[in-house]
Enzyme design. Structure first.
Site, PDB file in Angstrom:
ATOM      1  N   CYS A 122      66.663  -4.293  38.940  1.00 15.34           N
ATOM      2  CA  CYS A 122      66.617  -4.006  40.363  1.00 15.34           C
ATOM      3  C   CYS A 122      67.805  -3.115  40.725  1.00 15.34           C
ATOM      4  O   CYS A 122      68.942  -3.446  40.423  1.00 15.34           O
ATOM      5  CB  CYS A 122      66.672  -5.312  41.135  1.00 15.34           C
ATOM      6  N   GLU A 123      67.523  -1.980  41.369  1.00 21.53           N
ATOM      7  CA  GLU A 123      68.614  -1.048  41.663  1.00 21.53           C
ATOM      8  C   GLU A 123      69.467  -1.503  42.842  1.00 21.53           C
ATOM      9  O   GLU A 123      70.499  -0.923  43.128  1.00 21.53           O
ATOM     10  CB  GLU A 123      68.073   0.364  41.898  1.00 21.53           C
ATOM     11  N   HIS A 124      69.034  -2.532  43.553  1.00 20.89           N
ATOM     12  CA  HIS A 124      69.815  -3.020  44.692  1.00 20.89           C
ATOM     13  C   HIS A 124      70.767  -4.141  44.310  1.00 20.89           C
ATOM     14  O   HIS A 124      71.727  -4.396  45.015  1.00 20.89           O
ATOM     15  CB  HIS A 124      68.881  -3.501  45.811  1.00 20.89           C
ATOM     16  N   HIS A 125      70.450  -4.835  43.218  1.00 21.15           N
ATOM     17  CA  HIS A 125      71.304  -5.959  42.814  1.00 21.15           C
ATOM     18  C   HIS A 125      71.746  -5.884  41.357  1.00 21.15           C
ATOM     19  O   HIS A 125      72.545  -6.699  40.910  1.00 21.15           O
ATOM     20  CB  HIS A 125      70.582  -7.284  43.057  1.00 21.15           C
ATOM     21  N   GLN A 163      60.212  -1.616  42.181  1.00 17.97           N
ATOM     22  CA  GLN A 163      58.915  -1.726  41.502  1.00 17.97           C
ATOM     23  C   GLN A 163      57.896  -0.700  41.994  1.00 17.97           C
ATOM     24  O   GLN A 163      57.098  -0.170  41.229  1.00 17.97           O
ATOM     25  CB  GLN A 163      58.375  -3.159  41.665  1.00 17.97           C
ATOM     26  N   HIS A 191      61.322 -10.822  40.049  1.00 17.44           N
ATOM     27  CA  HIS A 191      62.598 -10.189  40.371  1.00 17.44           C
ATOM     28  C   HIS A 191      63.679 -11.266  40.412  1.00 17.44           C
ATOM     29  O   HIS A 191      63.614 -12.172  41.239  1.00 17.44           O
ATOM     30  CB  HIS A 191      62.514  -9.485  41.729  1.00 17.44           C
ATOM     31  N   CYS A 193      66.530 -11.075  41.475  1.00 15.67           N
ATOM     32  CA  CYS A 193      67.279 -11.065  42.734  1.00 15.67           C
ATOM     33  C   CYS A 193      66.588 -11.903  43.809  1.00 15.67           C
ATOM     34  O   CYS A 193      67.206 -12.302  44.785  1.00 15.67           O
ATOM     35  CB  CYS A 193      67.501  -9.630  43.220  1.00 15.67           C
TER      36      CYS A 193
HETATM   37 ZN   LIG Z   1      66.945  -6.775  44.169  1.00 12.03          ZN
END
Ligand SMILES: [Zn+2]
Length: 231
Positions: A122-125, A163, A191, A193
């Site tokens: 995940c590019e956010h976490h 995704q 995910h 996250c």
């Molecule tokens: Zn995430």
């Protein structure tokens, strides 16, 4: 002037906060993975050295004792894993070379490659996305080696991702490689996250799909879905 500046600052701040919220909800920005033009000026080895240094700082800041036998190798290990393994799909040099073959068998029914193992991040976490990809195409004049379908999935998975974008990137690559619009991609993934933090939901999973060409027709789509559901 001063007031305007202040207003601008406030607006900027609100935008940034909204951006962060949007990211937490996993909204997609664009089809291309956002990379800077100088993304590959550094060699892999240079990147590993720099990342290891920064990761050491993170661990140190967390209060960990970097002289401990168990921890001291971690910064280099993480840096090498980022560059050479889990984010190697960022580098165009690692893109699988796809050779197209003439469709000599004249096989023109659906070909489905299902349950392709998918490991992404995940590019956010920066925590794992783990799942399965199912891809299908209807051969026209060309076919490609079966393992290339897996390799295309892996290449786009091995980068910081959302995704939705990953699904579209894989579908577009398949269309190009196979020279046909008749391509389907379905990804089901967990995910970390979502599971191990935030809402801590361990039972939900995320499904995304892209249907091109003939797969937009109900008949082809349901054939594809029935194939991937069979166990
Ligand atoms: Zn995430």
């Amino acid at each position: 002037m001063k007031l305007n500046e202040t207003l601008l600052n406030i607006m900027d701040k609100q935008d940034t906060e909204n951006d962060f919220e949007a990211m937490d909800d996993h909204m997609m920005s664009s089809l291309e993975t956002p990379l800077r033009p100088d993304a590959f000026d550094l060699t892999d080895q240079e990147k590993i050295t720099i990342i290891a240094g920064h990761f050491k700082e993170i661990m140190h800041t967390l209060g960990l004792d970097l002289t401990d036998d168990s921890l001291k190798g971690t910064p280099h290990r993480v840096a090498k894993m980022y560059v050479k393994e889990i984010f190697q799909g960022l580098h165009p040099d690692n893109k699988p070379v796809i050779r197209r073959f003439e469709n000599k068998y004249m096989y023109n029914r659906m070909l489905v490659e299902r349950d392709i193992t998918l490991y992404s991040s995940c590019e956010h976490h920066f925590v794992p996305i783990i799942g399965k990809a199912h891809v299908a195409y209807i051969p026209g004049e060309h076919v490609i080696g079966l393992s290339k379908l897996n390799r295309i999935v892996q290449y786009y998975a091995r980068r910081p991702q959302v995704q939705e974008r990953m699904t579209m990137q894989i579908a577009n690559e398949l269309k190009q490689a196979l020279q046909t619009e008749d391509v389907a991609v379905l990804i089901e993934a967990d995910h970390l996250c979502v599971m191990s933090r935030g809402v801590n939901d361990v039972t939900s999973s995320t499904i995304t799909a892209e249907y091109g060409g003939l797969f937009q027709e109900e008949h082809y789509r349901s054939e594809f879905l029935s194939h991937i559901r069979k166990k």
